[in-house]
Design a protein around this motif. Sequence first.
Motif, PDB file in Angstrom:
ATOM      1  N   ASN A  92       0.831  -1.195   0.000  1.00 41.36           N
ATOM      2  CA  ASN A  92       0.000   0.000   0.000  1.00 41.36           C
ATOM      3  C   ASN A  92       0.866   1.246   0.000  1.00 41.36           C
ATOM      4  OD1 ASN A  92      -2.537  -1.261   0.069  1.00 41.36           O
ATOM      5  ND2 ASN A  92      -2.381  -1.577   2.283  1.00 41.36           N
ATOM      6  N   GLU A  93       0.394   2.281  -0.641  1.00 42.82           N
ATOM      7  CA  GLU A  93       1.095   3.563  -0.681  1.00 42.82           C
ATOM      8  C   GLU A  93       0.067   4.656  -0.953  1.00 42.82           C
ATOM      9  OE1 GLU A  93       3.016   5.609   0.415  1.00 42.82           O
ATOM     10  OE2 GLU A  93       4.963   4.911  -0.342  1.00 42.82           O
TER      11      GLU A  93
ATOM     12  N   ASP B  87      -2.108   4.631   8.134  1.00 42.25           N
ATOM     13  CA  ASP B  87      -2.055   3.228   7.720  1.00 42.25           C
ATOM     14  C   ASP B  87      -3.464   2.688   7.463  1.00 42.25           C
ATOM     15  OD1 ASP B  87       0.665   3.368   8.062  1.00 42.25           O
ATOM     16  OD2 ASP B  87       0.702   2.260   9.944  1.00 42.25           O
TER      17      ASP B  87
ATOM     18  N   ILE C 161      -5.365   4.459   4.398  1.00 46.91           N
ATOM     19  CA  ILE C 161      -4.766   4.033   3.130  1.00 46.91           C
ATOM     20  C   ILE C 161      -5.154   2.588   2.836  1.00 46.91           C
ATOM     21  CG2 ILE C 161      -2.577   3.524   1.961  1.00 46.91           C
ATOM     22  CD1 ILE C 161      -1.410   5.981   3.452  1.00 46.91           C
ATOM     23  N   ALA C 162      -5.093   1.731   3.862  1.00 49.72           N
ATOM     24  CA  ALA C 162      -5.413   0.311   3.664  1.00 49.72           C
ATOM     25  C   ALA C 162      -6.872   0.106   3.285  1.00 49.72           C
ATOM     26  CB  ALA C 162      -5.082  -0.476   4.930  1.00 49.72           C
TER      27      ALA C 162
ATOM     28  N   GLY D 139      -8.819   2.327   1.852  1.00 51.57           N
ATOM     29  CA  GLY D 139      -9.165   3.082   0.661  1.00 51.57           C
ATOM     30  C   GLY D 139      -9.960   4.341   0.910  1.00 51.57           C
TER      31      GLY D 139
ATOM     32  N   ALA E 249      -4.938   7.011  -2.113  1.00 52.93           N
ATOM     33  CA  ALA E 249      -4.277   5.730  -1.882  1.00 52.93           C
ATOM     34  C   ALA E 249      -3.961   5.048  -3.200  1.00 52.93           C
ATOM     35  CB  ALA E 249      -5.164   4.836  -1.024  1.00 52.93           C
TER      36      ALA E 249
ATOM     37  N   TYR F  52      -0.718   1.979  -4.831  1.00 49.71           N
ATOM     38  CA  TYR F  52       0.109   0.824  -4.495  1.00 49.71           C
ATOM     39  C   TYR F  52       1.549   1.045  -4.946  1.00 49.71           C
ATOM     40  CZ  TYR F  52      -4.343  -1.731  -4.144  1.00 49.71           C
ATOM     41  OH  TYR F  52      -5.598  -2.139  -3.817  1.00 49.71           O
TER      42      TYR F  52
ATOM     43  N   VAL G 269      -0.289  -5.473   1.539  1.00 51.65           N
ATOM     44  CA  VAL G 269      -1.561  -5.599   0.840  1.00 51.65           C
ATOM     45  C   VAL G 269      -2.331  -6.814   1.324  1.00 51.65           C
ATOM     46  CG1 VAL G 269      -0.773  -4.416  -1.221  1.00 51.65           C
ATOM     47  CG2 VAL G 269      -0.472  -6.895  -1.046  1.00 51.65           C
TER      48      VAL G 269
END
Length: 575
Positions: free
Chosen positions: A386-387, A519, A522-523, A525, A530, A532, A571
């Motif tokens: 994730n990014e 965190d 982002i995870a 969404g 967000a 990847y 992910v």
Amino acid sequence: MYCLKKRFICILFVFVLTAVLAAGAGNVAAAGIDVGEIEYIDISDEDMKTLYSDHVAYDVERGRPITLSGSRGAYLYYFDGELSEEGAEVESRLAEPIAFTDIPGSSNYYVDYLSARGIVQGNPDGTFGGDAFVSRAEACAMLARLFGIETADFEPIYEDVAADAWYSGYVCALNRLGVVETDENFNPDRTVTREELNTMFYRILKQLPGFEEPPEEGYDPFSNSLDAALISQYAVEAYAGLGYNGYIILDQTTAYEGDKGYYNPQVELNRYNTAELFRLHAERFMFLNYPAIAKDGAIEYGFDQEMPVIDGSTSSYPITQAVYYRLFENAENHPNMPKAHSKTIESYKRLINGEADIIIVPDPSEDVTALAEQSGVELKFIPIANEALVFFTNGSNSVSGLTTEQIKDIYINNAYDNWSQLGGEDAAFAAYCRNNDSGSHAQMEKFFLDGQEINEDIRRENISLAMASILTDVADYGAQNPGSYALGYSMYYYFNAAARTQGPLDLKLLAVDGITPSDETIADGSYGLATYYYAVLRADEPEDSPASKMAEYLLSDAGQECISNAGFGVVGISD
């Protein structure tokens, strides 16, 4: 004749502490030995109390320690060509240094290392005689024995080196190898200086594996020294080369002043000094040449046979590091281990051109997409971490968030010059951007630019050419312009990692459309920017190729742990 073996080598260094060399023995042979690869023994099953103590390799048949050997982690390493060829029995033993009667406490860090390996034996009366000075002739003999250099047939090079001198064969051999220069006199009885011995080491080491020449620009070899000006001109190259390769060349017997020390290049060396220098240089040479040993995970995926060429963005390099260290012991010496990534756009180019097998990157920019199409290359994108694109400003700025439309107005239209226009206090506004071939710029294209360019005034006045510099540019802006605040953007996990590695920066992340990046956001969404990090391969990559196996590994439990340990969002762990 003489011979310098350009592979891994066996240490034959024996200090001149007995009467053997003092008496002289003509042209003594010191045969070079071709030892092949470094050998190693797994010592992980040894008593845990001694696992990280110093071990030596012991030749059972000959009943003696192998001179160049030592433990690191769960392995014991040694160089000995004859044993490699014969398949002799070698076992691990705890180091047992000699307790010399004239060493305070009967122990010395450098002398212990050498005596435990049979490299120094001391004087017949049980003393080490550490204050005795070492001559240039003795230094040549030691170096020749250390590096397995055979003595050379005598030829008249120096007026003060006679054919029947015990050291003549060593001096001639080192002269032919370029280790000692041709001159009228050699001065064999003069005490060797620190810079002379370091220069001799350098001239041998640069011909051997694991040694790299420093770059011509951008490297200051003497930044940590207080007396570099005292180095003789002939020795400057040696100090630069040794320093660049991590050899300890500061005199460890002289106190540092802050983070700087002294070379003491003109100091004459006694046996203590020489023991220090030999141990430090021998251990560094070993470290640079330890073999990369495949762990179980590497063997499971076939990486012990072939590792793919990995590249990627600057920000994703910690993932590559984590993967290598998870898969290999001594990973830094693996021939495919990159020292850095080539940056986002360049790594995409290398993948398209076939120079890289797999890259770890954010989304491609429009230029990359066009290049792939022009090259007739289809790329395969596999999300592995994730990014998110994030925006930040000075920590004391009262503004806590921006909207998508405000960000577009800022970077496309350069629409604001005061934070009050964005709901904040009356404070001058400045926006910083990245260069077009950066990964974060590709994210700007994806989320905000709509096919347009960042405003040319921003690009001209406030462009940051490195991921790290945009952070410091924004942080410094507020400090250098009181009452003013800057805005910048980067990748979320790089931002967090930089805060740990660069130290506290006066920066805070901004919410976008009311959602603060974290965190969790982002995870799940909910944070709208967000994205990847992807493992990207060429679409025609065979399923059983090393690159495909690496993509599979990155999605495994172990691979996702590597990603997490590198400071990135996973992910999901495989079942």
